[in-house]
Write an enzyme that holds these catalytic residues in place. Structure first.
Site, PDB file in Angstrom:
ATOM      1  N   THR A 218       0.844  -1.193   0.000  1.00 10.64           N
ATOM      2  CA  THR A 218       0.000   0.000   0.000  1.00 10.64           C
ATOM      3  C   THR A 218       0.879   1.242   0.000  1.00 10.64           C
ATOM      4  O   THR A 218       1.987   1.207   0.528  1.00 10.64           O
ATOM      5  CB  THR A 218      -0.867  -0.052   1.283  1.00 10.64           C
ATOM      6  OG1 THR A 218      -1.836  -1.073   1.094  1.00 10.64           O
ATOM      7  CG2 THR A 218      -1.549   1.255   1.596  1.00 10.64           C
ATOM      8  N   ARG A 246     -14.421  -7.114  -0.162  1.00 10.69           N
ATOM      9  CA  ARG A 246     -13.785  -6.775   1.128  1.00 10.69           C
ATOM     10  C   ARG A 246     -13.211  -5.352   1.090  1.00 10.69           C
ATOM     11  O   ARG A 246     -12.592  -4.942   0.109  1.00 10.69           O
ATOM     12  CB  ARG A 246     -12.665  -7.776   1.405  1.00 10.69           C
ATOM     13  CG  ARG A 246     -11.851  -7.497   2.676  1.00 10.69           C
ATOM     14  CD  ARG A 246     -10.563  -6.773   2.374  1.00 10.69           C
ATOM     15  NE  ARG A 246      -9.680  -6.666   3.540  1.00 10.69           N
ATOM     16  CZ  ARG A 246      -8.605  -5.888   3.574  1.00 10.69           C
ATOM     17  NH1 ARG A 246      -8.284  -5.161   2.527  1.00 10.69           N
ATOM     18  NH2 ARG A 246      -7.856  -5.824   4.639  1.00 10.69           N
TER      19      ARG A 246
HETATM   20  N1  ASP Z   1      -3.873  -2.070   4.803  1.00  9.13           N
HETATM   21  C1  ASP Z   1      -4.187  -2.595   3.507  1.00  9.13           C
HETATM   22  C2  ASP Z   1      -5.485  -3.347   3.598  1.00  9.13           C
HETATM   23  O1  ASP Z   1      -5.687  -4.077   4.540  1.00  9.13           O
HETATM   24  C3  ASP Z   1      -3.122  -3.525   2.967  1.00  9.13           C
HETATM   25  C4  ASP Z   1      -1.723  -2.963   2.926  1.00  9.13           C
HETATM   26  O2  ASP Z   1      -1.353  -2.171   3.757  1.00  9.13           O
HETATM   27  O3  ASP Z   1      -0.961  -3.347   2.020  1.00  9.13           O
HETATM   28  O4  ASP Z   1      -6.267  -3.246   2.701  1.00  9.13           O
END
Ligand code: ASP
Length: 351
Positions: A218, A246
């Site tokens: 992310t 989701r």
């Molecule tokens: N926090 C993000 C999620 O759960 C994933 C990530 O940080 O890569 O969608």
């Protein structure tokens, strides 16, 4: 003879006294100059490209990540240097990362259990506490820009799925087929996760081979502008093999993103469900507000709460003085910052 000695002593005394007076005056002027010197605006920018188990990146991989992160940091930094807003800096910086397949946002985002890219993003303005977000979008090239439009041009905070895309089309946002976001490397990762035989249809491009298999990818950014305003934003494809529909923490204001001029700006990465349950970004901000925690102490406590529930990840942030801080409980986190007039810093592993 005695008279001559006396005369000499008098001349020496007068000379020393005069010299001392001069030095005192000089010190006074210097003090005055220091007092009236204009205070430099403490603008600054900090980014992340996900936390995870980053170990011994090859020089080639490290170079690719470093270059793209530097490009992103400097995109936002230039906006701030020219007097632009923190919100603009956050959006444009994240656009650079969304357009690169190296990260889990925009092009190159991870796939859901149906093999599609489904993206979430949010942005928050710490001056007004205004915020905007999109969730579960499939065609918007730059979800962070969509979040910005929701913040600026609608009375809502979070729009999702088809409704979001239908509404946002009128603002001239660039739309793409879902196939634009999907890269071979991600297909391979999904097949491996689903226990399927890996059968690549096409050979991954040389850039795709660079992509690190670390857990999260992310992207996020927090900025402080010359006016003292803080903004924060986060953009993601979520978690690999996530259930269709989701939604993670990244588009949830208070969970993955938060900004307040009174405290700090925060952007998170990690197992989203735990960041939602602990309201991690808001928690860090409020520990500063109500418990007078420093930014680092607040981040540490917020991540500890995530860890206590079984989650992992990290967060970046900056406070109203331009202090930059990050904290993560994983092996590493792609991260970097640049402060007014200073050299940029980029790091991958634990300090
Ligand atoms: N926090 C993000 C999620 O759960 C994933 C990530 O940080 O890569 O969608």
């Amino acid at each position: 003879m005695k008279k001559i000695y006396l005369l000499f002593a008098f001349i020496l005394f007068s000379f020393t006294a005069c010299k001392q007076n001069q030095t005192a005056k000089q010190t006074q002027t210097t003090d005055l100059q220091t007092q009236t010197k204009p205070v430099k605006p403490a603008y600054a920018i900090v980014i992340h490209g996900g936390a995870g188990y980053i170990k011994n990146l090859s020089p080639e991989k490290e170079k690719a990540y470093r270059e793209k992160m530097s490009e992103a940091i400097n995109t936002g930094y230039k906006i701030l240097e020219n007097g632009g807003s923190a919100v603009d800096a956050v959006e444009k910086t994240i656009n650079v990362l969304e357009n690169s397949p190296l990260f889990n946002a925009g092009k190159g985002a991870v796939l859901n259990n149906l093999g599609q890219v489904e993206m979430d993003a949010s942005i928050m303005d710490g001056k007004t506490l205004n915020a905007g977000a999109v969730a579960g979008v499939h065609h918007i090239k730059n979800p962070i820009s969509a979040a910005r439009i929701v913040m600026d041009s609608s009375k809502h905070v979070l729009l999702c799925g088809e409704g979001a895309e239908q509404y946002l089309k009128q603002f001239g946002l660039e739309m793409k087929e879902n196939s634009y976001f999907i890269i071979e490397k991600r297909k391979k990762q999904l097949e491996k996760m689903q226990g399927k035989k890996t059968a690549l249809l096409n050979t991954p491009s040389p850039l795709e081979n660079i992509i690190d298999d670390h857990k999260y990818g992310t992207v996020g950014c927090v900025a402080l502008d010359k006016e003292g305003n803080i903004a924060a934003g986060t953009s993601t494809g979520g978690l690999m093999n996530k259930k269709y529909g989701r939604i993670g923490d990244s588009p949830i204001i208070g969970a993955g993103t938060y900004a307040s001029n009174q405290t700090c700006g925060i952007s998170c990465t990690g197992t989203g469900e735990y960041f939602i349950r602990t309201m991690a970004a808001h928690e860090a901000s409020e520990l500063m507000r109500y418990k007078n925690y420093s930014l680092k102490e607040a981040q540490k406590s917020a991540i500890q709460q995530v860890e206590d529930l079984g989650g992992d990840g990290g967060m970046i942030g900056l406070d109203k003085e331009g202090t930059i801080s990050w904290y993560f409980n994983t092996e590493g986190m792609f991260r970097g910052y640049k402060k007014a007039g200073e050299k940029e810093v980029i790091a991958f592993y634990k300090e």
